[in-house]
Design a protein around this motif. Sequence first.
Motif, PDB file in Angstrom:
ATOM      1  N   THR A   1       1.047  -1.126  -0.042  1.00 29.11           N
ATOM      2  CA  THR A   1       0.068   0.090   0.059  1.00 29.11           C
ATOM      3  C   THR A   1       0.737   1.215  -0.072  1.00 29.11           C
ATOM      4  OG1 THR A   1      -1.739  -1.192   1.231  1.00 29.11           O
ATOM      5  CG2 THR A   1      -1.676   1.339   1.075  1.00 29.11           C
ATOM      6  N   ARG A   2       1.974   1.301   0.858  1.00 31.75           N
ATOM      7  CA  ARG A   2       2.893   2.441   0.753  1.00 31.75           C
ATOM      8  C   ARG A   2       3.546   2.587  -0.487  1.00 31.75           C
ATOM      9  NH1 ARG A   2       5.271   3.922   5.569  1.00 31.75           N
ATOM     10  NH2 ARG A   2       7.340   3.745   4.589  1.00 31.75           N
ATOM     11  N   ALA A   3       3.919   1.424  -1.251  1.00 32.55           N
ATOM     12  CA  ALA A   3       4.540   1.707  -2.362  1.00 32.55           C
ATOM     13  C   ALA A   3       3.535   2.001  -3.561  1.00 32.55           C
ATOM     14  CB  ALA A   3       4.828   0.191  -2.772  1.00 32.55           C
ATOM     15  N   LEU A   4       2.216   1.840  -3.384  1.00 31.33           N
ATOM     16  CA  LEU A   4       1.211   2.308  -4.300  1.00 31.33           C
ATOM     17  C   LEU A   4       1.057   3.833  -4.180  1.00 31.33           C
ATOM     18  CD1 LEU A   4      -1.272   1.984  -6.269  1.00 31.33           C
ATOM     19  CD2 LEU A   4      -2.643   1.552  -4.335  1.00 31.33           C
TER      20      LEU A   4
ATOM     21  N   SER B   1       1.650   8.905  -6.528  1.00 31.82           N
ATOM     22  CA  SER B   1       1.536  10.346  -6.249  1.00 31.82           C
ATOM     23  C   SER B   1       2.433  11.146  -6.954  1.00 31.82           C
ATOM     24  CB  SER B   1       2.035  10.596  -4.625  1.00 31.82           C
ATOM     25  OG  SER B   1       3.349  10.121  -4.583  1.00 31.82           O
ATOM     26  N   ARG B   2       1.846  12.566  -7.073  1.00 38.95           N
ATOM     27  CA  ARG B   2       2.859  13.384  -7.874  1.00 38.95           C
ATOM     28  C   ARG B   2       3.099  14.596  -6.810  1.00 38.95           C
ATOM     29  NH1 ARG B   2       2.918  10.044 -10.501  1.00 38.95           N
ATOM     30  NH2 ARG B   2       2.563   9.776 -12.778  1.00 38.95           N
ATOM     31  N   ASN B   3       4.365  15.342  -7.090  1.00 44.56           N
ATOM     32  CA  ASN B   3       4.468  16.524  -6.260  1.00 44.56           C
ATOM     33  C   ASN B   3       4.320  17.788  -6.835  1.00 44.56           C
ATOM     34  OD1 ASN B   3       6.415  17.753  -4.009  1.00 44.56           O
ATOM     35  ND2 ASN B   3       7.458  18.419  -6.066  1.00 44.56           N
ATOM     36  N   VAL B   4       3.507  18.613  -5.934  1.00 42.86           N
ATOM     37  CA  VAL B   4       2.835  19.932  -6.099  1.00 42.86           C
ATOM     38  C   VAL B   4       3.550  20.906  -5.454  1.00 42.86           C
ATOM     39  CG1 VAL B   4       0.515  21.270  -6.249  1.00 42.86           C
ATOM     40  CG2 VAL B   4       0.691  18.911  -6.631  1.00 42.86           C
ATOM     41  N   GLU B   5       4.046  21.890  -6.204  1.00 44.27           N
ATOM     42  CA  GLU B   5       4.546  23.033  -5.789  1.00 44.27           C
ATOM     43  C   GLU B   5       4.104  24.314  -6.197  1.00 44.27           C
ATOM     44  OE1 GLU B   5       8.797  23.045  -6.825  1.00 44.27           O
ATOM     45  OE2 GLU B   5       9.181  21.184  -5.550  1.00 44.27           O
ATOM     46  N   VAL B   6       3.662  25.132  -5.190  1.00 44.87           N
ATOM     47  CA  VAL B   6       3.074  26.639  -5.498  1.00 44.87           C
ATOM     48  C   VAL B   6       3.768  27.653  -4.643  1.00 44.87           C
ATOM     49  CG1 VAL B   6       0.729  25.385  -5.948  1.00 44.87           C
ATOM     50  CG2 VAL B   6       1.141  26.477  -3.878  1.00 44.87           C
ATOM     51  N   GLU B   7       3.578  28.660  -5.244  1.00 43.34           N
ATOM     52  CA  GLU B   7       4.244  30.043  -4.486  1.00 43.34           C
ATOM     53  C   GLU B   7       3.203  30.560  -3.557  1.00 43.34           C
ATOM     54  OE1 GLU B   7       4.728  32.825  -7.718  1.00 43.34           O
ATOM     55  OE2 GLU B   7       6.304  31.610  -8.567  1.00 43.34           O
ATOM     56  N   ALA B   8       3.444  31.171  -2.565  1.00 44.80           N
ATOM     57  CA  ALA B   8       2.818  31.794  -1.659  1.00 44.80           C
ATOM     58  C   ALA B   8       1.805  33.028  -2.253  1.00 44.80           C
ATOM     59  CB  ALA B   8       3.795  32.762  -0.609  1.00 44.80           C
TER      60      ALA B   8
ATOM     61  N   PRO C   1      -4.178  10.607  -6.629  1.00 42.90           N
ATOM     62  CA  PRO C   1      -5.343  10.803  -7.455  1.00 42.90           C
ATOM     63  C   PRO C   1      -6.525  10.256  -6.613  1.00 42.90           C
ATOM     64  CG  PRO C   1      -3.582   9.970  -8.610  1.00 42.90           C
ATOM     65  CD  PRO C   1      -3.000   9.729  -7.059  1.00 42.90           C
ATOM     66  N   ARG C   2      -7.839  10.623  -7.108  1.00 44.13           N
ATOM     67  CA  ARG C   2      -8.804  10.378  -6.760  1.00 44.13           C
ATOM     68  C   ARG C   2      -9.301   8.791  -6.646  1.00 44.13           C
ATOM     69  NH1 ARG C   2     -14.251  12.169  -5.887  1.00 44.13           N
ATOM     70  NH2 ARG C   2     -13.670  14.382  -6.584  1.00 44.13           N
ATOM     71  N   ASP C   3      -8.818   8.107  -7.918  1.00 35.82           N
ATOM     72  CA  ASP C   3      -8.904   6.855  -7.918  1.00 35.82           C
ATOM     73  C   ASP C   3      -8.325   5.842  -7.192  1.00 35.82           C
ATOM     74  OD1 ASP C   3      -6.693   7.321  -9.285  1.00 35.82           O
ATOM     75  OD2 ASP C   3      -6.729   5.588 -10.621  1.00 35.82           O
ATOM     76  N   VAL C   4      -7.007   6.301  -6.678  1.00 33.74           N
ATOM     77  CA  VAL C   4      -6.265   5.628  -5.624  1.00 33.74           C
ATOM     78  C   VAL C   4      -6.948   5.822  -4.247  1.00 33.74           C
ATOM     79  CG1 VAL C   4      -4.062   5.470  -4.625  1.00 33.74           C
ATOM     80  CG2 VAL C   4      -4.080   5.793  -7.136  1.00 33.74           C
ATOM     81  N   PHE C   5      -7.097   7.008  -4.002  1.00 32.46           N
ATOM     82  CA  PHE C   5      -7.909   7.389  -2.760  1.00 32.46           C
ATOM     83  C   PHE C   5      -8.985   6.547  -2.726  1.00 32.46           C
ATOM     84  CE2 PHE C   5     -11.325   9.637  -0.623  1.00 32.46           C
ATOM     85  CZ  PHE C   5     -10.572  10.108   0.595  1.00 32.46           C
ATOM     86  N   ASP C   6      -9.883   6.425  -3.678  1.00 34.69           N
ATOM     87  CA  ASP C   6     -11.013   5.610  -3.538  1.00 34.69           C
ATOM     88  C   ASP C   6     -10.802   4.286  -3.115  1.00 34.69           C
ATOM     89  OD1 ASP C   6     -12.687   8.007  -3.857  1.00 34.69           O
ATOM     90  OD2 ASP C   6     -13.137   7.373  -5.924  1.00 34.69           O
ATOM     91  N   ASP C   7      -9.892   3.668  -3.739  1.00 36.84           N
ATOM     92  CA  ASP C   7      -9.441   2.088  -3.755  1.00 36.84           C
ATOM     93  C   ASP C   7      -9.064   1.941  -2.454  1.00 36.84           C
ATOM     94  OD1 ASP C   7     -10.525   1.634  -6.171  1.00 36.84           O
ATOM     95  OD2 ASP C   7      -8.266   1.842  -7.254  1.00 36.84           O
ATOM     96  N   LEU C   8      -8.000   2.831  -2.047  1.00 33.72           N
ATOM     97  CA  LEU C   8      -7.348   2.658  -0.781  1.00 33.72           C
ATOM     98  C   LEU C   8      -8.590   2.655   0.552  1.00 33.72           C
ATOM     99  CD1 LEU C   8      -3.792   4.344  -1.102  1.00 33.72           C
ATOM    100  CD2 LEU C   8      -4.414   1.740  -0.826  1.00 33.72           C
ATOM    101  N   VAL C   9      -9.345   3.649   0.524  1.00 38.55           N
ATOM    102  CA  VAL C   9     -10.358   3.931   1.526  1.00 38.55           C
ATOM    103  C   VAL C   9     -11.321   2.465   1.609  1.00 38.55           C
ATOM    104  CG1 VAL C   9     -12.602   5.072   1.895  1.00 38.55           C
ATOM    105  CG2 VAL C   9     -10.460   6.412   1.513  1.00 38.55           C
ATOM    106  N   ALA C  10     -11.708   1.918   0.429  1.00 46.05           N
ATOM    107  CA  ALA C  10     -12.419   0.765   0.343  1.00 46.05           C
ATOM    108  C   ALA C  10     -11.589  -0.531   0.652  1.00 46.05           C
ATOM    109  CB  ALA C  10     -12.915   0.917  -1.120  1.00 46.05           C
ATOM    110  N   GLN C  11     -10.302  -0.576   0.462  1.00 47.20           N
ATOM    111  CA  GLN C  11      -9.629  -1.719   0.655  1.00 47.20           C
ATOM    112  C   GLN C  11      -8.700  -1.910   1.736  1.00 47.20           C
ATOM    113  OE1 GLN C  11      -7.817  -2.656  -3.117  1.00 47.20           O
ATOM    114  NE2 GLN C  11      -9.604  -2.297  -4.319  1.00 47.20           N
ATOM    115  N   SER C  12      -8.146  -0.787   2.199  1.00 47.35           N
ATOM    116  CA  SER C  12      -7.085  -0.767   3.362  1.00 47.35           C
ATOM    117  C   SER C  12      -7.544  -0.241   4.656  1.00 47.35           C
ATOM    118  CB  SER C  12      -6.088   0.175   2.897  1.00 47.35           C
ATOM    119  OG  SER C  12      -4.933   0.375   3.914  1.00 47.35           O
ATOM    120  N   LYS C  13      -8.063  -1.130   5.720  1.00 51.97           N
ATOM    121  CA  LYS C  13      -8.525  -0.469   6.977  1.00 51.97           C
ATOM    122  C   LYS C  13      -7.280   0.653   7.590  1.00 51.97           C
ATOM    123  CE  LYS C  13      -9.745  -1.933  11.577  1.00 51.97           C
ATOM    124  NZ  LYS C  13      -9.128  -0.959  12.479  1.00 51.97           N
ATOM    125  N   SER C  14      -5.959   0.348   7.289  1.00 47.64           N
ATOM    126  CA  SER C  14      -5.246   1.211   7.898  1.00 47.64           C
ATOM    127  C   SER C  14      -5.157   2.614   7.398  1.00 47.64           C
ATOM    128  CB  SER C  14      -3.651   0.861   7.866  1.00 47.64           C
ATOM    129  OG  SER C  14      -3.550  -0.480   8.523  1.00 47.64           O
TER     130      SER C  14
END
Length: 226
Positions: free
Chosen positions: A24-27, A32-39, A113-126
């Motif tokens: 799960t950590r590897a997924l 994931s992607r890195n996001v950088e924004v200015e103040a 991404p949303r699809d990864v979030f949805d899958d992990l909420v459904a499949q990973s209790k931790s």
Amino acid sequence: MTPTDMTMDWVNRFPGLARLKPETRALLQSRSRNVEVEAGTMIFGPGKSPEHMLFLLDGSVRVQQVSETGHEIVLYRLPAGQSCVLTTACLLAYDDYSAEGIAETPVQAAAVPRDVFDDLVAQSKSFRDFVFAAFSKRLTDLFLIVDEVAFQRIDVRLAHKLIGLAEGQNSIATTHQKLSVELGTAREVISRQLQEFQRRGWVEQGRGVVRIIARDKLAQLAGHIS
């Protein structure tokens, strides 16, 4: 806000994710992607739909609600090492944002991404436990804000805010407008209360600055917050 490749092992910076299974950590790491924004950048705003869950790696984000009349109130600040619970709520409800998130400093975040979030909420209790533990804590904080705005005296809240913003110093770089946003009230109310504090000899006011003169008096008043 443009995602770029994530090269650092950011998952280790979130203690709540340490209990995830290695796969799960590897997924999370690989998708994931890195996001950088200015103040000063608006990271999200009302009417926009979240496409990623955000984990703040560096910087600070101010989440605030703005009414139709332009009245603002700070709901919470997101420091490094936390996930954005408003984004989480919108992802869970498949809803648009109702508040805005502003980068107070240069910000770096991991975007899942949303699809990864949805899958992990459904499949990973931790992972699910991590999400709802953060959500529960922030919800409690928001109830405290509602209690303060609805029931606490403005002089008590202002004294408490000044003590907190000072961080042990005697000079606070702020304005009446910024303080009104922090406390969810009108600028004129803050101006009148600061004038009263100044009349008592507790503070001095300058352009863009408030100087604390009698910290003990402010602290005594601030101690009335329940």
